[in-house]
Design an enzyme around this catalytic site. Structure first.
Site, mmCIF file in Angstrom:
data_model
loop_
_atom_site.group_PDB
_atom_site.id
_atom_site.type_symbol
_atom_site.label_atom_id
_atom_site.label_comp_id
_atom_site.label_asym_id
_atom_site.label_seq_id
_atom_site.Cartn_x
_atom_site.Cartn_y
_atom_site.Cartn_z
ATOM 1 N N LYS A 140 37.340 6.643 24.180
ATOM 2 C CA LYS A 140 36.578 7.868 23.929
ATOM 3 C C LYS A 140 35.357 7.858 24.826
ATOM 4 C CE LYS A 140 36.953 11.472 21.223
ATOM 5 N NZ LYS A 140 38.219 12.049 20.744
ATOM 6 N N ASP A 171 37.487 17.060 24.824
ATOM 7 C CA ASP A 171 37.110 16.904 23.419
ATOM 8 C C ASP A 171 36.101 18.018 23.154
ATOM 9 O OD1 ASP A 171 37.435 14.821 21.122
ATOM 10 O OD2 ASP A 171 35.288 15.100 21.208
#
Ligand code: NAD
Length: 415
Positions: free
Chosen positions: A95, A135
């Site tokens: 991430k 995202d």
């Protein structure tokens, strides 16, 4: 960590492997100096957490948000590891994030920031190392800038370095609605297990953005009754015949708050009867509706210890990430409400991201039909495996998904 520890206890996880899985493999923290349109230099902070690549290259989105923290990025990279392993795709967990409010940047500043972020992390990404994706507040255009910057730096083409790209830049068919489509396969399999017939099954969806609106449309086509939907401004509930998502779309496009509609035309909210079969509701009311399936598709922490006891739905399918707190999970379990967890229910998105990567590294482009066939197979198999694990250990589906995922990582680590 509490979710990891819970699964570790149930599956009697090897102590050494448990220790390895408690930390990310690598965390990058970078400063990104950007020349703003005003001529001044502003320095942004970015992170990339590479949690675990036992199953394949790290994979996970990059978010642009003023509230990004290193701890959040690390936790999200752990969940990505679990999500990829739950649906058995050969990707690890990663991430990234940049502390920024992208709405305050011009397009040029946004492009320079995106390229600047890649200039700082390019040595640690690549189609065989770490494959980022969009995202919160990052878009296909941003993915294209990042791919381009990466390829300039390494000096060769590598379309699989990043996913979520526009179709014309190597993106995959079906990516736009893949999260919702994956969630729909979960609803369908759950309905079979719980003996619910689509035309008799009522569904309430909280959040009418990308994930929630596609979910509403696909379920409606399959015959499910979408009786309530909401967005950040509130929602509508119409129990008698269910809502038509196409009409809800018309209302949203007109810029009005969600309202009941009058035969083809959006009515203004003032015309909506507040009592009777069609009424305006708020988000708290939506969560507590007497429906068969509740789909949180908006934000995290929506189902908490405060409202879990009031939930009447028979099942919850988590399209959003982290909509249920651990305390609420316990209450729902006691009430016998089945929760299809986010790591399974919204894994359609990362699965099609993986398909994009797979097409890129093989130099292929699959039709939407092919993508959906493969997605269906992945989601149905994973759903069944999580369900079997739940039955085997007599646990909830979330813990079952963690057990299944950690079993996969453990087997590979030991081999
Ligand atoms: P989005 O921004 O397109 O939509 C979010 C929706 O939630 C909007 O309709 C917004 O009005 C609504 N909303 C905001 N606050 C709300 C509130 N308090 N109550 C009710 N509705 C509210 O976002 P999205 O891409 O649809 O993502 C939604 C969730 O799904 C997030 O948790 C995201 O992490 C998760 N998710 C999305 C994807 C994807 O591919 N889009 C993949 C995996 C997980």
């Amino acid at each position: 960590m509490s979710q990891l520890n819970k699964a570790a206890k149930i599956m009697n996880l090897d102590k050494d492997i448990h220790e390895i899985l408690k930390q990310p493999d690598r965390v990058l923290s970078v400063s990104i100096p950007i020349k703003m349109d005003s001529g001044e230099i502003k320095v942004f902070t970015g992170y990339r957490s590479q949690y675990n690549n036992t199953l394949g290259p790290y994979k996970g989105g990059i978010r642009y948000h003023p509230g990004v923290t290193l701890d959040e990025v690390k936790a999200l990279s752990f969940w990505m590891m679990v999500k990829c392993a739950t649906v058995n795709i050969p990707m690890g967990g990663g991430k990234g994030g940049v502390i920024v409010n992208p709405k305050e940047l011009s397009e040029g500043e946004l492009e320079r920031l995106s390229r600047g972020y890649v200039q700082k992390i390019w040595r640690d990404i690549g189609s065989d190392k770490d494959v980022p994706a969009p995202d919160v507040y990052t878009t296909p255009q941003i993915m294209s800038w990042m791919r381009n910057e990466y390829e300039k730096l390494v000096g060769h083409k590598d379309p699989g370095v990043i996913t979520g790209k526009p179709l014309e830049d190597g993106g995959s068919e079906g990516r736009g609605f893949s999260t919702a489509q994956g969630g729909v396969y979960c609803v369908r399999e759950l309905a079979k297990k719980m003996n619910m017939k689509p035309e008799e099954t009522t569904v309430a969806i909280q959040g009418y953005g990308n994930a929630g609106s596609f979910m509403a449309k696909i379920l409606h086509k399959l015959g499910y009754k979408i009786v309530a939907v909401s967005d950040s401004k509130g929602g509508v509930f119409y129990n008698e015949h269910g809502l038509d998502p196409e009409k809800i779309d018309e209302i949203k496009k007109s810029g009005s708050p969600l309202a009941c509609y009058c035969l083809g035309n959006a009515c203004s909210i003032d015309d909506v009867p507040h009592e009777g079969p069609c009424k305006h509701i708020n988000n708290d009311q939506l969560i507590e509706l007497d429906v068969d399936i509740l789909v949180p598709a908006a934000l995290e922490n929506q189902i908490t210890a405060d409202n879990a006891g009031k939930i009447k739905a028979k099942a919850i399918v988590e399209l959003a990430n982290g909509p249920t707190t651990p305390e609420a999970d316990e209450i729902l379990k006691e009430k016998g409400i089945v929760v299809v967890p986010d790591v399974l229910a919204n894994a359609g998105g990362v699965t099609v991201s993986y398909f994009e990567w797979d097409q890129n590294v093989k130099g292929q482009h699959w039709s939407e039909e092919e993508v959906l066939q493969k997605l269906e197979k992945t989601m149905v198999t994973s759903f069944d495996e999580v369900w079997e694990t739940k039955e085997k250990y007599n646990i909830d589906m979330r813990t079952a998904a963690f057990v299944k995922a950690i079993e996969r990582v453990t087997e590979k680590l030991k081999s």
